[in-house]
Design a protein around this motif. Sequence first.
Motif, PDB file in Angstrom:
ATOM      1  N   VAL A 290      35.775  41.590  48.352  1.00  0.00           N
ATOM      2  CA  VAL A 290      34.394  41.832  47.928  1.00  0.00           C
ATOM      3  C   VAL A 290      33.884  40.649  47.114  1.00  0.00           C
ATOM      4  O   VAL A 290      32.770  40.151  47.334  1.00  0.00           O
ATOM      5  CB  VAL A 290      34.295  43.145  47.116  1.00  0.00           C
ATOM      6  N   LEU A 291      34.693  40.163  46.179  1.00  0.00           N
ATOM      7  CA  LEU A 291      34.284  39.019  45.363  1.00  0.00           C
ATOM      8  C   LEU A 291      34.098  37.774  46.225  1.00  0.00           C
ATOM      9  O   LEU A 291      33.140  37.009  46.039  1.00  0.00           O
ATOM     10  CB  LEU A 291      35.323  38.767  44.276  1.00  0.00           C
ATOM     11  N   GLU A 292      35.003  37.557  47.173  1.00  0.00           N
ATOM     12  CA  GLU A 292      34.889  36.376  48.033  1.00  0.00           C
ATOM     13  C   GLU A 292      33.639  36.453  48.908  1.00  0.00           C
ATOM     14  O   GLU A 292      32.954  35.439  49.121  1.00  0.00           O
ATOM     15  CB  GLU A 292      36.154  36.237  48.867  1.00  0.00           C
ATOM     16  N   ALA A 293      33.315  37.639  49.407  1.00  0.00           N
ATOM     17  CA  ALA A 293      32.082  37.800  50.185  1.00  0.00           C
ATOM     18  C   ALA A 293      30.860  37.518  49.316  1.00  0.00           C
ATOM     19  O   ALA A 293      29.907  36.852  49.759  1.00  0.00           O
ATOM     20  CB  ALA A 293      32.024  39.215  50.762  1.00  0.00           C
ATOM     21  N   MET A 294      30.870  38.015  48.092  1.00  0.00           N
ATOM     22  CA  MET A 294      29.757  37.761  47.175  1.00  0.00           C
ATOM     23  C   MET A 294      29.586  36.268  46.925  1.00  0.00           C
ATOM     24  O   MET A 294      28.459  35.752  46.928  1.00  0.00           O
ATOM     25  CB  MET A 294      30.000  38.502  45.861  1.00  0.00           C
ATOM     26  N   VAL A 311      33.761  44.853  40.034  1.00  0.00           N
ATOM     27  CA  VAL A 311      33.593  43.586  40.744  1.00  0.00           C
ATOM     28  C   VAL A 311      32.150  43.431  41.208  1.00  0.00           C
ATOM     29  O   VAL A 311      31.500  42.409  40.952  1.00  0.00           O
ATOM     30  CB  VAL A 311      34.548  43.505  41.953  1.00  0.00           C
ATOM     31  N   GLY A 312      31.624  44.430  41.893  1.00  0.00           N
ATOM     32  CA  GLY A 312      30.319  44.309  42.521  1.00  0.00           C
ATOM     33  C   GLY A 312      29.138  44.436  41.588  1.00  0.00           C
ATOM     34  O   GLY A 312      28.095  43.814  41.807  1.00  0.00           O
ATOM     35  N   GLY A 313      29.263  45.255  40.539  1.00  0.00           N
ATOM     36  CA  GLY A 313      28.144  45.467  39.633  1.00  0.00           C
ATOM     37  C   GLY A 313      26.897  45.892  40.389  1.00  0.00           C
ATOM     38  O   GLY A 313      26.948  46.745  41.275  1.00  0.00           O
ATOM     39  N   ASP A 314      25.770  45.253  40.045  1.00  0.00           N
ATOM     40  CA  ASP A 314      24.500  45.545  40.716  1.00  0.00           C
ATOM     41  C   ASP A 314      24.221  44.569  41.856  1.00  0.00           C
ATOM     42  O   ASP A 314      23.106  44.551  42.393  1.00  0.00           O
ATOM     43  CB  ASP A 314      23.347  45.469  39.711  1.00  0.00           C
ATOM     44  N   ALA A 315      25.228  43.776  42.231  1.00  0.00           N
ATOM     45  CA  ALA A 315      25.011  42.724  43.229  1.00  0.00           C
ATOM     46  C   ALA A 315      25.491  43.117  44.622  1.00  0.00           C
ATOM     47  O   ALA A 315      25.517  42.280  45.521  1.00  0.00           O
ATOM     48  CB  ALA A 315      25.707  41.435  42.785  1.00  0.00           C
TER      49      ALA A 315
END
Length: 373
Positions: A290-294, A311-315
């Motif tokens: 998920v972080l790498e995709a972001m 990890v994702g928060g509001d993003a």
Amino acid sequence: MRVLIDATAVPADRGGVGRYVDELVPQLDALGADLVLAVQARDVGHYGALAPHGRVVAAPAVAARRPVRLAWEQTGLPALARRVRADVLHCPHYTMPALAPVPVVVTLHDATFFTDPDLHLPTKARFFRAATRLATRRAAGLVVPSRATRDEVVREAGADPERFTVAYHGVDASRFHPTSAAEQQRVRATLGIGDLPYVAFLGTLEPRKNVPALVRGWVRACAELDEPPALVLAGGRGWDDDVDAALAAVPDHLVVRRTGYLPLEDLAGLLGGALAVAYPSLGEGFGLPVLEAMACGAPTLTTRALSLPEVGGDAVAYCGTSAESIADGLVGLCASPARRSELSAAAVRRAATFTWERAAREHLGAYERAAAR
């Protein structure tokens, strides 16, 4: 303070623990840590390059076999700690010597062996529950990649919260970043999907990744979209037998690509070129894909299970774990260029706050506190 890191558990394919250790070591070295690395014989040159100021020691060649490695961990690793005069031993993958001559820090990546044992092979779940319990009793320090993992281990294994350090993983911005149209087109050519838009998944095809529900949800979403996207499943084959059944039911007019492992140099193009990245996991200790995709600017759909909101928060966009909820989430992203653009910009900003340098500093703090105990 001299730190001995046991990297002998790192697999040849660099998945999971390998990515973690390979990213952490050079940052620790750059921060001036006095490192000794115990490695598999095949990795001597690799870790020598990652830690040019450290010392690399090869374990016996027979330790490449997992049962032998675990036996060596109990006897050879403590002996090595004495020989190199280590002040702290870091075991980065759950297991540790039952008797060690120096304080030990253990990384616990996940607690789903306790909370969702059916998501793992039974023997694996039993083994890692036992290893986690030993670590919570014997280790001087415990490193976890999220608050959710810490809280689960405390609740399930009765661990002392004071011995935990939460060290979020980072993302390698030199490898995971928004890519050019040319790079995305190069990866498309390797996937054989032409100019089709696509939804991407990156991860091992194992039960907790919830891939069968993703496949079924994608099929449902395609029925509502004027231009159905392809589905690209990138990652190694796990033990989820339901994936094949879900793929067999995909209508013939829809396009699926199951790539297996992709080279690291292709991942940014895969993620950044996706219409959306879907990661509907049932539970993660962190959720590095998920972080790498972001970091690649991909509009990402994931769940609120365990650590993923940290990890994702509001993003990122969120969905449930059912095929119906995944379908609704995919339709919402694929049908709204404005929403995708909004998430893409927010994701790049948020991903930039997760760095391996910060993770390394948190680890140094864990080593210091363990040595003080």
